[in-house]
Scaffold this active site. Sequence first.
Site, PDB file in Angstrom:
ATOM      1  N   SER A  84       0.884  -1.314   0.059  1.00 13.53           N
ATOM      2  CA  SER A  84       0.231   0.099   0.075  1.00 13.53           C
ATOM      3  C   SER A  84       0.856   1.328  -0.012  1.00 13.53           C
ATOM      4  CB  SER A  84      -0.936  -0.068   1.262  1.00 13.53           C
ATOM      5  OG  SER A  84      -0.077  -0.031   2.470  1.00 13.53           O
ATOM      6  N   SER A 125      -8.025   3.075  -6.075  1.00 16.00           N
ATOM      7  CA  SER A 125      -7.253   4.215  -5.197  1.00 16.00           C
ATOM      8  C   SER A 125      -7.253   5.628  -6.239  1.00 16.00           C
ATOM      9  CB  SER A 125      -5.763   3.565  -5.120  1.00 16.00           C
ATOM     10  OG  SER A 125      -5.053   4.879  -4.671  1.00 16.00           O
ATOM     11  N   GLU A 127      -4.706   7.261  -6.470  1.00 17.47           N
ATOM     12  CA  GLU A 127      -3.469   7.183  -6.938  1.00 17.47           C
ATOM     13  C   GLU A 127      -3.580   6.976  -8.592  1.00 17.47           C
ATOM     14  OE1 GLU A 127      -0.663   8.184  -5.152  1.00 17.47           O
ATOM     15  OE2 GLU A 127       0.879   7.711  -6.686  1.00 17.47           O
ATOM     16  N   TYR A 151       2.793   1.809  -8.023  1.00 24.72           N
ATOM     17  CA  TYR A 151       1.500   1.545  -7.095  1.00 24.72           C
ATOM     18  C   TYR A 151       0.341   1.782  -8.165  1.00 24.72           C
ATOM     19  CZ  TYR A 151      -2.116   1.966  -3.787  1.00 24.72           C
ATOM     20  OH  TYR A 151      -3.210   1.935  -3.018  1.00 24.72           O
ATOM     21  N   ARG A 186      -3.354   4.015  11.166  1.00 22.96           N
ATOM     22  CA  ARG A 186      -2.528   4.346   9.900  1.00 22.96           C
ATOM     23  C   ARG A 186      -1.032   4.071  10.246  1.00 22.96           C
ATOM     24  NH1 ARG A 186      -2.456   4.191   4.520  1.00 22.96           N
ATOM     25  NH2 ARG A 186      -2.706   6.479   3.719  1.00 22.96           N
TER      26      ARG A 186
HETATM   27  O1  F7E Z   1       1.827  10.474   1.035  1.00 24.07           O
HETATM   28  C1  F7E Z   1       3.987  13.633   0.566  1.00 24.07           C
HETATM   29  C2  F7E Z   1       3.881  12.516  -0.312  1.00 24.07           C
HETATM   30  O2  F7E Z   1       2.597   8.361   1.926  1.00 24.07           O
HETATM   31  C3  F7E Z   1       1.023  11.868   0.869  1.00 24.07           C
HETATM   32  C4  F7E Z   1      -1.907   5.499   0.326  1.00 24.07           C
HETATM   33  O3  F7E Z   1      -2.791   5.265   1.075  1.00 24.07           O
HETATM   34  O4  F7E Z   1      -3.152   7.236  -0.603  1.00 24.07           O
HETATM   35  C5  F7E Z   1      -1.930   6.806   0.326  1.00 24.07           C
HETATM   36  O5  F7E Z   1      -0.669   6.958  -0.866  1.00 24.07           O
HETATM   37  C6  F7E Z   1       1.702  12.982   0.447  1.00 24.07           C
HETATM   38  C7  F7E Z   1       2.484  12.623  -0.756  1.00 24.07           C
HETATM   39  O6  F7E Z   1       0.216   8.814   1.091  1.00 24.07           O
HETATM   40  C8  F7E Z   1       6.377  12.769   3.267  1.00 24.07           C
HETATM   41  O7  F7E Z   1       4.920  13.015  -1.351  1.00 24.07           O
HETATM   42  C9  F7E Z   1       5.895  14.549   2.126  1.00 24.07           C
HETATM   43  O8  F7E Z   1       2.475  13.552  -1.722  1.00 24.07           O
HETATM   44  O9  F7E Z   1       0.756   9.630   2.983  1.00 24.07           O
HETATM   45  P1  F7E Z   1       1.395   9.261   1.853  1.00 24.07           P
HETATM   46  P2  F7E Z   1      -0.099   8.732  -0.702  1.00 24.07           P
HETATM   47  O10 F7E Z   1       1.138   8.279  -1.291  1.00 24.07           O
HETATM   48  O11 F7E Z   1      -0.956   9.813  -1.097  1.00 24.07           O
HETATM   49  C10 F7E Z   1      -3.338   6.744  -1.631  1.00 24.07           C
HETATM   50  C11 F7E Z   1      -4.696   7.186  -2.066  1.00 24.07           C
HETATM   51  C12 F7E Z   1      -3.339   5.162  -1.729  1.00 24.07           C
HETATM   52  O12 F7E Z   1      -4.073   4.389  -2.326  1.00 24.07           O
HETATM   53  C13 F7E Z   1      -2.248   4.621  -1.064  1.00 24.07           C
HETATM   54  O13 F7E Z   1      -2.229   3.413  -0.706  1.00 24.07           O
HETATM   55  O14 F7E Z   1       2.647  13.358   1.290  1.00 24.07           O
HETATM   56  N1  F7E Z   1       4.983  13.395   1.824  1.00 24.07           N
HETATM   57  N2  F7E Z   1       6.572  13.975   2.894  1.00 24.07           N
HETATM   58  C14 F7E Z   1       5.606  12.329   2.334  1.00 24.07           C
HETATM   59  N3  F7E Z   1       4.943  11.259   2.425  1.00 24.07           N
HETATM   60  C15 F7E Z   1       5.376  10.402   3.390  1.00 24.07           C
HETATM   61  N4  F7E Z   1       4.933   8.976   3.299  1.00 24.07           N
HETATM   62  N5  F7E Z   1       6.496  10.494   4.174  1.00 24.07           N
HETATM   63  C16 F7E Z   1       6.970  11.652   3.824  1.00 24.07           C
HETATM   64  O15 F7E Z   1       8.144  11.920   4.798  1.00 24.07           O
END
Ligand code: F7E
Length: 321
Positions: A84, A125, A127, A151, A186
Amino acid sequence: MKKAFITGINGQDGSYLSEHLVDLGYEVFGMIRRHSVSENQTYRIEGLNNKITTFYGDINDQQSISNILKKVQPDEIYNLAAMSHVKVSFEVPSFTLKTNGLGVLNLLEAYKAICPKAKFYQASSSEMFGNSIDSDGFQRLTTPMNPTSPYGCAKVLAYNLVNHYRNAYKLHASNGILFNHESPRRGVNFVTNKVVKGAVEIKKGLRTKLALGNLDSSRDWGHSYDYVRAMHLIINNVKPRNWIVSSGQNRSVRDLCEYVFKFLGLNYKDYITQDEKYLRPEELKYLKGDSSEIRELLDWKPTYSFEAMIDEMVDSWMKKI
Ligand code: F7E
């Protein structure tokens, strides 16, 4: 008593969905993938110990899925199993495509052969949209899918397979395109919980800085508790089809930091640093979903605001740390 089978039952959504279905009187079965370190794998569903039945299995192992479906003969199948984490998918692209794409094919094949009268829900998703945005600033079912990560590519494959199996074999199979959804359950490497945990540690004097990646990307964040209710409404709609589930509002990662640190009486600018290692090879910059259809036709609406959700997460970390 209706029987539900949930893959990925020990994840955030699997645990909330199990609680919801148990409350509704369902008999709940789930599949758990074995990890070499067994500790902490099932902490999210520990409260449900005597109320649900779990099996070891893997969406990449066709035989294991078939054996479980034969035993359970479910009325509803929720496919929540996936690799995920979007950033991690760049590091393990092949595994991600296999699990999130071909794994869904394995499950659809077993479903078609063993229990074709069951209803099927696929965790699709936002995404999948990548950087496509309609002119009014929203993503919806008609928005082109241009994924920006392994993904997202895998989820598009699975989305199309579900549509194809519905059309070709007249299966009751639906996609729920869920935008980001969070909760105290989460994983801590997703940005909301990472920021909340880091800010609480700073507040308690356990660290001085928190390194993040892209602060300018915007997400449409809701609460998993609300979104699993949408899954149940979607699977129980008479006609199988696809739906968007979202809050309809978005905020940047910077806004998230500002809110969390302010809530704790701190200024995020004093503590947040940026580290390239958290950037993605291709960034998805902006998500905001139009969920008007599910609100109008299935009477779904979220109970949590963004603020109420974050407050709950802060409260949970304040107690834990
Ligand atoms: O990132 C930015 C990063 O990893 C959100 C999953 O549930 O939602 C999720 O995917 C945003 C992105 O979620 C950090 O670049 C900045 O723009 O919490 P995330 P995601 O990638 O949006 C979708 C709908 C799904 O389906 C997926 O399974 O935050 N960001 N700095 C960061 N993100 C992370 N993880 N860590 C950082 O340090």
